[in-house]
Motif scaffolding. Structure first.
Motif, PDB file in Angstrom:
ATOM      1  N   TRP A 212      29.779  40.106  24.376  1.00 16.65           N
ATOM      2  CA  TRP A 212      29.641  38.660  24.452  1.00 16.65           C
ATOM      3  C   TRP A 212      30.700  37.605  24.468  1.00 16.65           C
ATOM      4  CZ3 TRP A 212      30.622  34.183  21.599  1.00 16.65           C
ATOM      5  CH2 TRP A 212      29.808  34.872  20.216  1.00 16.65           C
ATOM      6  N   VAL A 213      31.839  37.819  23.591  1.00 14.83           N
ATOM      7  CA  VAL A 213      32.610  37.069  23.325  1.00 14.83           C
ATOM      8  C   VAL A 213      33.906  37.002  24.445  1.00 14.83           C
ATOM      9  CG1 VAL A 213      35.096  36.374  22.688  1.00 14.83           C
ATOM     10  CG2 VAL A 213      33.281  36.866  21.197  1.00 14.83           C
ATOM     11  N   ARG A 214      34.352  37.796  24.912  1.00 12.02           N
ATOM     12  CA  ARG A 214      35.396  38.775  26.073  1.00 12.02           C
ATOM     13  C   ARG A 214      33.982  37.828  27.312  1.00 12.02           C
ATOM     14  NH1 ARG A 214      35.597  43.943  24.111  1.00 12.02           N
ATOM     15  NH2 ARG A 214      34.312  44.856  25.919  1.00 12.02           N
ATOM     16  N   VAL A 215      32.757  38.103  27.749  1.00  8.38           N
ATOM     17  CA  VAL A 215      32.147  38.082  28.751  1.00  8.38           C
ATOM     18  C   VAL A 215      32.106  36.310  29.287  1.00  8.38           C
ATOM     19  CG1 VAL A 215      30.253  37.565  29.745  1.00  8.38           C
ATOM     20  CG2 VAL A 215      30.610  39.461  29.067  1.00  8.38           C
ATOM     21  N   LEU A 216      32.003  35.180  27.853  1.00  9.56           N
ATOM     22  CA  LEU A 216      32.114  34.057  27.438  1.00  9.56           C
ATOM     23  C   LEU A 216      33.658  33.468  28.011  1.00  9.56           C
ATOM     24  CD1 LEU A 216      30.467  31.939  26.887  1.00  9.56           C
ATOM     25  CD2 LEU A 216      31.397  31.606  24.711  1.00  9.56           C
ATOM     26  N   PHE A 217      34.874  34.081  27.597  1.00  3.63           N
ATOM     27  CA  PHE A 217      35.748  34.295  28.159  1.00  3.63           C
ATOM     28  C   PHE A 217      36.071  34.181  29.084  1.00  3.63           C
ATOM     29  CE2 PHE A 217      40.047  34.775  29.222  1.00  3.63           C
ATOM     30  CZ  PHE A 217      40.854  34.118  27.875  1.00  3.63           C
ATOM     31  N   GLU A 218      35.602  35.433  30.523  1.00  4.01           N
ATOM     32  CA  GLU A 218      35.654  35.605  31.289  1.00  4.01           C
ATOM     33  C   GLU A 218      35.395  34.952  32.197  1.00  4.01           C
ATOM     34  OE1 GLU A 218      34.858  39.141  34.978  1.00  4.01           O
ATOM     35  OE2 GLU A 218      34.571  39.378  32.606  1.00  4.01           O
ATOM     36  N   TYR A 219      33.709  34.163  31.702  1.00  4.50           N
ATOM     37  CA  TYR A 219      33.213  33.220  32.371  1.00  4.50           C
ATOM     38  C   TYR A 219      33.061  31.843  32.339  1.00  4.50           C
ATOM     39  CZ  TYR A 219      30.853  36.883  34.701  1.00  4.50           C
ATOM     40  OH  TYR A 219      29.902  38.028  35.360  1.00  4.50           O
ATOM     41  N   ALA A 220      34.114  31.142  31.318  1.00  3.35           N
ATOM     42  CA  ALA A 220      34.900  30.038  31.187  1.00  3.35           C
ATOM     43  C   ALA A 220      36.329  29.870  31.802  1.00  3.35           C
ATOM     44  CB  ALA A 220      35.160  30.246  30.262  1.00  3.35           C
ATOM     45  N   ILE A 221      37.119  30.840  31.977  1.00  2.74           N
ATOM     46  CA  ILE A 221      37.697  31.007  32.893  1.00  2.74           C
ATOM     47  C   ILE A 221      37.437  30.465  33.909  1.00  2.74           C
ATOM     48  CG2 ILE A 221      39.871  32.221  34.125  1.00  2.74           C
ATOM     49  CD1 ILE A 221      40.527  30.934  31.145  1.00  2.74           C
TER      50      ILE A 221
ATOM     51  N   ILE B 200      51.452  38.449  51.779  1.00  3.34           N
ATOM     52  CA  ILE B 200      50.981  39.287  50.758  1.00  3.34           C
ATOM     53  C   ILE B 200      50.844  38.707  49.416  1.00  3.34           C
ATOM     54  CG2 ILE B 200      51.382  41.273  49.801  1.00  3.34           C
ATOM     55  CD1 ILE B 200      51.478  42.887  51.923  1.00  3.34           C
ATOM     56  N   ASN B 201      52.379  37.775  49.073  1.00  2.65           N
ATOM     57  CA  ASN B 201      53.220  37.380  47.985  1.00  2.65           C
ATOM     58  C   ASN B 201      52.107  35.963  47.784  1.00  2.65           C
ATOM     59  OD1 ASN B 201      54.459  39.740  48.000  1.00  2.65           O
ATOM     60  ND2 ASN B 201      56.765  38.525  48.586  1.00  2.65           N
ATOM     61  N   VAL B 202      52.276  35.276  48.557  1.00  5.83           N
ATOM     62  CA  VAL B 202      51.355  33.744  48.370  1.00  5.83           C
ATOM     63  C   VAL B 202      49.852  34.153  47.372  1.00  5.83           C
ATOM     64  CG1 VAL B 202      50.267  32.135  49.341  1.00  5.83           C
ATOM     65  CG2 VAL B 202      53.148  32.986  50.170  1.00  5.83           C
ATOM     66  N   PHE B 203      49.755  35.282  48.978  1.00  8.50           N
ATOM     67  CA  PHE B 203      48.161  35.584  48.462  1.00  8.50           C
ATOM     68  C   PHE B 203      48.091  35.424  46.944  1.00  8.50           C
ATOM     69  CE2 PHE B 203      47.148  34.436  52.592  1.00  8.50           C
ATOM     70  CZ  PHE B 203      46.291  33.239  52.568  1.00  8.50           C
ATOM     71  N   SER B 204      48.733  37.045  47.141  1.00  6.27           N
ATOM     72  CA  SER B 204      48.490  37.617  45.577  1.00  6.27           C
ATOM     73  C   SER B 204      49.207  37.316  44.273  1.00  6.27           C
ATOM     74  CB  SER B 204      49.685  38.734  45.442  1.00  6.27           C
ATOM     75  OG  SER B 204      50.900  37.971  45.710  1.00  6.27           O
ATOM     76  N   CYS B 205      49.476  35.949  44.255  1.00  6.85           N
ATOM     77  CA  CYS B 205      49.688  34.498  43.462  1.00  6.85           C
ATOM     78  C   CYS B 205      48.395  33.996  43.362  1.00  6.85           C
ATOM     79  CB  CYS B 205      51.026  34.074  43.962  1.00  6.85           C
ATOM     80  SG  CYS B 205      52.149  33.981  43.581  1.00  6.85           S
ATOM     81  N   TYR B 206      47.545  33.594  44.273  1.00  2.00           N
ATOM     82  CA  TYR B 206      45.988  32.732  43.533  1.00  2.00           C
ATOM     83  C   TYR B 206      44.988  33.915  43.448  1.00  2.00           C
ATOM     84  CZ  TYR B 206      48.345  28.326  45.190  1.00  2.00           C
ATOM     85  OH  TYR B 206      49.240  27.775  45.237  1.00  2.00           O
ATOM     86  N   TRP B 207      45.312  35.042  43.553  1.00  9.02           N
ATOM     87  CA  TRP B 207      44.502  36.299  43.522  1.00  9.02           C
ATOM     88  C   TRP B 207      44.604  36.995  42.289  1.00  9.02           C
ATOM     89  CZ3 TRP B 207      39.880  39.139  44.496  1.00  9.02           C
ATOM     90  CH2 TRP B 207      40.189  40.566  44.126  1.00  9.02           C
ATOM     91  N   SER B 208      45.869  36.639  41.813  1.00  7.78           N
ATOM     92  CA  SER B 208      46.271  37.400  40.438  1.00  7.78           C
ATOM     93  C   SER B 208      45.800  36.137  39.462  1.00  7.78           C
ATOM     94  CB  SER B 208      47.780  37.472  40.121  1.00  7.78           C
ATOM     95  OG  SER B 208      48.305  36.020  40.198  1.00  7.78           O
ATOM     96  N   LEU B 209      45.814  35.031  39.559  1.00  2.73           N
ATOM     97  CA  LEU B 209      44.969  34.050  38.921  1.00  2.73           C
ATOM     98  C   LEU B 209      43.483  34.149  38.378  1.00  2.73           C
ATOM     99  CD1 LEU B 209      46.448  30.416  39.663  1.00  2.73           C
ATOM    100  CD2 LEU B 209      46.859  31.308  38.113  1.00  2.73           C
ATOM    101  N   TYR B 210      42.942  35.143  39.209  1.00  2.00           N
ATOM    102  CA  TYR B 210      41.658  34.642  39.387  1.00  2.00           C
ATOM    103  C   TYR B 210      41.067  36.252  38.424  1.00  2.00           C
ATOM    104  CZ  TYR B 210      36.787  36.974  41.198  1.00  2.00           C
ATOM    105  OH  TYR B 210      35.715  37.739  40.649  1.00  2.00           O
ATOM    106  N   LYS B 211      42.184  37.100  38.792  1.00  2.00           N
ATOM    107  CA  LYS B 211      41.683  38.621  38.015  1.00  2.00           C
ATOM    108  C   LYS B 211      42.363  38.371  36.524  1.00  2.00           C
ATOM    109  CE  LYS B 211      40.922  41.570  39.526  1.00  2.00           C
ATOM    110  NZ  LYS B 211      39.665  41.837  39.297  1.00  2.00           N
ATOM    111  N   TYR B 212      43.114  37.047  36.102  1.00  2.00           N
ATOM    112  CA  TYR B 212      43.457  37.035  34.669  1.00  2.00           C
ATOM    113  C   TYR B 212      42.305  37.011  33.970  1.00  2.00           C
ATOM    114  CZ  TYR B 212      48.210  35.670  36.252  1.00  2.00           C
ATOM    115  OH  TYR B 212      49.621  36.288  36.438  1.00  2.00           O
ATOM    116  N   ALA B 213      41.136  35.391  34.921  1.00  2.00           N
ATOM    117  CA  ALA B 213      39.886  35.860  33.487  1.00  2.00           C
ATOM    118  C   ALA B 213      39.689  37.025  33.292  1.00  2.00           C
ATOM    119  CB  ALA B 213      39.043  35.111  34.436  1.00  2.00           C
ATOM    120  N   ARG B 214      39.738  38.325  34.308  1.00  2.00           N
ATOM    121  CA  ARG B 214      39.393  39.545  33.317  1.00  2.00           C
ATOM    122  C   ARG B 214      40.170  40.415  32.281  1.00  2.00           C
ATOM    123  NH1 ARG B 214      34.989  43.245  36.774  1.00  2.00           N
ATOM    124  NH2 ARG B 214      33.837  41.437  36.007  1.00  2.00           N
ATOM    125  N   TYR B 215      41.351  39.939  33.139  1.00  2.00           N
ATOM    126  CA  TYR B 215      42.158  40.928  32.667  1.00  2.00           C
ATOM    127  C   TYR B 215      42.871  40.282  31.088  1.00  2.00           C
ATOM    128  CZ  TYR B 215      46.938  43.452  31.318  1.00  2.00           C
ATOM    129  OH  TYR B 215      47.692  44.117  31.222  1.00  2.00           O
TER     130      TYR B 215
END
Length: 699
Positions: free
Chosen positions: A164-173, A597-612
């Motif tokens: 539940w802490v991981r889920v809360l952290f992810e959606y808070a991000i 690809i590099n530009v969009f991957s930077c913003y995609w990674s910001l989104y994926k950091y929440a779960r990672y």
């Protein structure tokens, strides 16, 4: 020439320590006694069947392929052995000098019961090389690994987050990102956001000409400065090497282990091993297959068997954990060469371990992109070939100034002890592990240089967006988009934090830091461009469309000129030129596609950091599973077999050649004859001076 085989004899007996004798041990505290008892050698060892081993020697030699699993095998009861000690034997230690060894273990009756036993002090997991000639040192090493394992378990508990802490952290991000985009970047209709103010600054206060002059000037500086140096001269071919070159190559090969981490690589590991055996003897080669399974995921082990190389199965799907286990499996070697499972070493490959001195702790190699069966491949693969070679020259340039940012993940050579130290600094991320190896190396005061005399082949994706033909296996992505977008660029944004921390806080390289920090700043500069491009480019075209279009064309033209100079001078001298059609037409559009690809991957990674980052990631030395793998390897190499088997000096036998390694838990019987390296009567030529293949025989 008759081949005399070496007879190996175990000179270490499994002797249980009597309880009355254990009672004489003195301890300062019960905790110290508990730790010491855990460090004692196990007496329930698997008996070694000498008769079966002798029979196997007569039918093809000892197999070098073993499997590693964290599951413990059922051990039979210990077999009583005669307590008579073998006579003194003249043997060769791993350092290659003859010594006279007295019997190593005395019978219990000969031990004095009045003399107390001094417990071995436990030490932290140390990357320093440990001697294998002393049983006391072996026990100390095992104790250190046990202590590291206990620390890893405690660290795992501290880093563990409940679900539940991981889920809360992810959606808070996610919520924070949404709020940032609206309230900071957009702001309308509540207030004017950052994008509007950026437009106002560019339109009224910012001088576009001056801004673009600085941007393009820095880009030109980083693009053209590496052209001031050339690639190293090609090494001589095998049949053209002088006696000095052959002796040097043989000596470097003798002290270097080849580690090949792989994942589902049965279809591509064969050619890699065949090329590697041209340079290394089979006992120096370690194939570390890995995956999240207790049993192997494919038949990589069966593919390795006819080559006679060492094989480990690591039941954790992580390249860095496989490398970690490989370092300890090959700890008898001074240096290790890390390569990918699809890298084909050229026959004249130089093992430049002699360059690892002073502050130089890692050396990368320039690589080239190829298609299946070493062909040129598609236009996409040829464009990657040009990109890889330009990157290699750039890293070689900064390696001369101070240090390259990191060696290419496909191939690099390290000092073994220093590589173990980097695991203490490495954050343990399983993505972009090679980039963090470079960062850890520089933080520890190690320089990274390049060997540019050869281009090592590696097969690359055959297309940018649509999967095409190819033989890439395991984690090998079939498209550039999958490779860069999902993995290579994942830590571009987070990497800025590590880069700035290094620039501001690390000064262990002395004057070499100047060149190293220039190379690191280039990464920060490029990432900032990728992050600002979605805002600056549209605003610039809205404010000054004609001028911005002209500047964009000038930038593209500058890079085309850079590529032409590189292709016609540097690659022409190396006889590695790229076709004009690929260089002028395809490469330009290829680089534009990579930019998007590099530009969009930077913003995609910001989104994926929440779960990672919702799950905490321990360092490798803090990872309980990784330590279990190494601990299992340590215990079983010390209990079932001697990791470095001492060789008996017999007349006509080359005793300087290293012994085979017995690696892990389960012995795998070969399905076909093992290939053995013939030993000659000439002890001065312990390593063949011609091609390894020519000296190979089937027995």
């Amino acid at each position: 020439m008759s081949i005399k085989r070496n007879a190996r004899h175990s000179i270490v007996e499994d002797v249980p320590i009597p309880r009355p004798l254990l009672a004489t041990a003195k301890f300062d505290s019960p905790w110290e006694q508990t730790k010491w008892e855990k460090s004692l050698p196990r007496n329930d060892r698997v008996p070694y069947n000498h008769a079966a081993a002798a029979s196997q020697k007569q039918h093809g030699g000892l197999n070098r392929s073993f499997s590693l699993s964290t599951r413990r095998v059922q051990r039979p009861a210990p077999v009583s052995r005669p307590q008579t000690n073998p006579p003194e034997l003249q043997v060769w230690e791993e350092i290659g000098t003859p010594t006279l060894l007295a019997p190593r273990v005395q019978s219990p009756s000969r031990l004095s019961e009045k003399e107390p036993i001094t417990p071995i002090k436990n030490a932290a997991l140390s990357p320093t090389q440990l001697s294998r000639s002393s049983s006391r040192t072996q026990h100390s090493r095992q104790s250190s690994m046990h202590e590291a394992y206990e620390k890893a378990k405690a660290r795992g508990v501290a880093l563990h987050r409940k679900y539940w802490v991981r889920v809360l952290f992810e959606y808070a991000i996610y919520v924070v990102l949404i709020l940032f985009v609206y309230f900071v970047l957009i702001g309308m209709p509540l207030w004017k956001g950052a994008v509007w103010w950026l437009y106002w600054v560019v339109a009224h206060k910012f001088v576009i000409q001056g801004g673009y002059a600085i941007t393009i000037g820095l880009a030109a500086l980083y693009a053209f400065l590496p052209l001031l140096i050339l690639f190293e001269k090609d090494p001589p071919q095998k049949d053209e090497m002088s006696e000095v070159d052959l002796e040097k190559s043989a000596e470097n090969a003798k002290t270097t282990a080849l580690l090949i981490p792989c994942y589902k690589s049965a279809n591509i590991i064969g050619p890699t091993l065949k090329a590697a055996l041209e340079i290394f003897p089979p006992e120096n080669i370690f194939v570390i297959a890995n995956g999240n399974s207790e049993t192997p995921l494919d038949n990589t082990e069966e593919v390795c068997q006819p080559y006679g190389v060492n094989h480990l199965w690591v039941p954790i799907g992580s390249k860095i954990v496989a490398q970690f286990a490989g370092c300890y499996a090959a700890k008898g070697f001074e240096n290790v060469l890390l390569i990918d499972d699809d890298c084909a070493l050229p026959p004249n490959f130089p093992i430049v371990s002699d360059r690892l001195k002073g502050q130089v702790k890692c050396i990368g190699y320039t690589i080239k992109s190829v298609g299946p069966n070493s062909s040129k491949g598609t236009y996409c693969q040829q464009a990657q070939d040009l990109e890889y070679k330009m990157s290699g020259l750039q890293r070689a340039f900064f390696g001369k100034l101070g240090s390259a940012t990191f060696p290419h993940g496909a191939i690099s050579i390290w000092n073994t002890d220093f590589l173990k130290q980097t695991f203490h600094e490495h954050p343990g991320f399983s993505v972009s592990e090679d980039w963090f190896f470079g960062d850890s190396c520089r933080r520890l005061g190690g320089r990274i240089t390049m060997c540019s005399s050869v281009f090592v082949e590696t097969e690359t994706p055959s297309s940018v967006f649509i999967s095409g033909s190819g033989s890439r296996g395991g984690f090998g992505e079939m498209t550039i988009f999958q490779q860069r977008f999902k993995r290579w660029n994942f830590f571009f944004v987070v990497g800025m934090y590590y880069d700035m921390k290094y620039i501001l806080t690390s000064w262990k390289l002395g004057w070499w830091e100047i060149g190293a920090k220039l190379a690191v700043f280039q990464e920060v500069y490029e990432t900032l461009i990728y992050l600002l491009a979605p805002f600056m480019l549209p605003i610039s075209f809205i404010v000054r469309p004609a001028f911005s279009g002209m500047l964009l064309g000038v930038t593209i033209g500058m890079y085309i000129i850079n590529v032409i100079i590189f292709n016609e001078i540097h690659l022409r001298l190396k006889k590695e030129r790229i076709d004009w059609i690929v260089m002028i037409f395809y490469y330009t559009f290829y680089k534009i596609a990579l930019t998007f690809i590099n530009v969009f991957s930077c913003y995609w990674s910001l989104y994926k950091y929440a779960r990672y980052f919702a799950k905490r990631h321990p360092k490798v030395i803090e990872d309980q599973q990784a330590i279990e793998v190494v601990l299992s390897l340590e215990q079983d190499t010390d209990s079932d077999f001697e990791e470095m088997t001492l060789r008996v000096a017999a007349p006509g036998v080359d005793s300087t050649r290293p012994a085979s390694k017995r690696l892990t838990l389960t012995r795998v019987e070969p399905e076909y004859p093992q290939r053995r390296w013939p030993l000659t009567d000439d002890t001065t030529t312990s390593y063949p001076r011609d091609s390894w293949n020519k000296r190979m025989s089937w027995i």
